[in-house]
Scaffold this motif. Structure first.
Motif, PDB file in Angstrom:
ATOM      1  N   THR A  70       0.902  -1.244   0.138  1.00 35.15           N
ATOM      2  CA  THR A  70      -0.012  -0.067  -0.014  1.00 35.15           C
ATOM      3  C   THR A  70       1.003   1.453   0.130  1.00 35.15           C
ATOM      4  N   PRO A  71       1.690   1.425   0.966  1.00 38.86           N
ATOM      5  CA  PRO A  71       2.597   2.679   0.905  1.00 38.86           C
ATOM      6  C   PRO A  71       3.581   2.677  -0.316  1.00 38.86           C
ATOM      7  N   LEU A  72       4.218   1.615  -0.753  1.00 38.14           N
ATOM      8  CA  LEU A  72       4.580   1.590  -2.092  1.00 38.14           C
ATOM      9  C   LEU A  72       3.910   1.988  -3.350  1.00 38.14           C
ATOM     10  N   LEU A  73       2.669   1.535  -3.547  1.00 33.96           N
ATOM     11  CA  LEU A  73       2.048   2.118  -4.675  1.00 33.96           C
ATOM     12  C   LEU A  73       1.755   3.578  -4.321  1.00 33.96           C
ATOM     13  N   ARG A  74       1.208   4.066  -3.376  1.00 32.01           N
ATOM     14  CA  ARG A  74       0.871   5.181  -2.964  1.00 32.01           C
ATOM     15  C   ARG A  74       2.120   6.176  -3.414  1.00 32.01           C
TER      16      ARG A  74
END
Length: 316
Positions: free
Chosen positions: A270-274
């Motif tokens: 989630t934080p990587l894609l964001r």
């Protein structure tokens, strides 16, 4: 001991190489990172805001100085702050990394527990009904994309049969049974590729060992088939299988991105894609370095397992 020190030294050097490549890649991206961060909807940002952000990111300093400061922060465990919400990157990773590792560990355990005995039994009964069915199943699972399997699991088990929840996360301390229930489907999805690979390698490795002279000698001495398999076949066959597991666990680190997204599992994806979408470079760099470090750590652990399985390796 000298063998272990050499392996650790190589891992440390590789971490430095990865960090250097990540730093250089960040600075080779076309365009001004500060201008890209402030560009929204195709509009041109305020030059004063761009210059202020460049100073905040340290992009106005010489690249060699930036590199040395980057390495110094890494040695202190400082990955900087997110450009989106100014939250420390290290804290975000520390919060989400255990969830990703739990998913990988559960998938690996599930794959090994199922595929290793199945591959061994298929080799011992090569050409039989079980061997043919298991080999066909392994080939099918290896060709099936992980997001397709995840979607099918949700559709059949969660939507149609309503046996399992479709996804989500509940902390283990809050509700252990609910936590394990939510973990099961993503663990199955991530385990499918590893299980197929381990099965094929275990079958091939056991078949190879069964044709060796020392196995025929053990049988000639009157040892029972079970004892021959346990003492003279399985242990020697585990070295190539361990190699495959180590390599595939590194691949699982990338595969978790799709699995976590499909099942809404709050790991590193989630934080990587964001961060990629928002051009949050500190977060991207922090997660990439963390995943790379984990891959190297897995390889080091696999090297130690080799030494346990075959002590001659440690003396080489």
């Amino acid at each position: 001991m000298l063998w272990l020190i050499k392996r650790i030294a190589v891992s440390v050097v590789l971490v430095w190489v990865v960090a250097t490549v990540v730093f250089l890649t960040l600075h080779m991206v076309p365009g001004d990172p500060a201008e890209l961060l402030l560009s929204g909807g195709g509009t041109s940002p305020d030059p004063y805001a761009v210059q202020e952000l460049r100073e905040k990111l340290g992009l106005d300093r010489p690249i060699l100085l930036q590199y040395l400061e980057f390495l110094e922060r890494l040695t202190q465990g400082d990955l900087g702050n997110s450009l989106v919400d100014d939250y420390p990157v290290a804290q975000e990773i520390a919060l989400r990394l255990p969830r990703t590792l739990e998913l990988i560990a559960a998938g690996t355990l599930l794959a090994v527990v199922i595929a290793l005995p199945a591959g061994t039994f298929a080799a011992v009964r090569a050409g039989g009904t079980f061997d043919r069915i298991a080999s066909a199943t392994a080939a099918f699972l290896q060709a099936l994309p992980v997001f397709v399997l995840g979607t099918l699991l949700i559709l059949v088990l969660a939507q149609w049969l309503r046996w399992m929840p479709a996804g989500g996360y509940t902390p283990f301390a809050q509700d252990p049974s609910r936590h394990l229930l939510l973990l099961l489907l993503p663990a199955v999805a991530i385990a499918k590729g590893l299980a197929a690979t381990v099965f094929r390698m275990a079958r091939a490795s056991v078949l190879d060992q069964l044709s060796r002279d020392h196995v025929r000698t053990a049988r000639a001495k009157g040892l029972t088939p079970g004892r021959v398999i346990r003492r003279h076949v399985v242990r020697n066959a585990m070295i190539p299988v361990t190699t495959v597991i180590g390599l595939q666990m590194g691949t699982l680190l990338g595969g978790t991105v799709l699995v976590e997204y499909v099942f809404n599992w709050p790991g590193l994806s989630t934080p990587l894609l964001r961060a990629v979408e928002a051009r949050d470079y500190p977060m991207v760099v922090g997660i990439v370095l963390t995943v790379s470090g984990l891959f190297l750590l897995i390889n080091l652990v696999m090297d130690l397992l080799y030494a346990v399985l075959d002590p001659r390796i440690a003396r080489s």
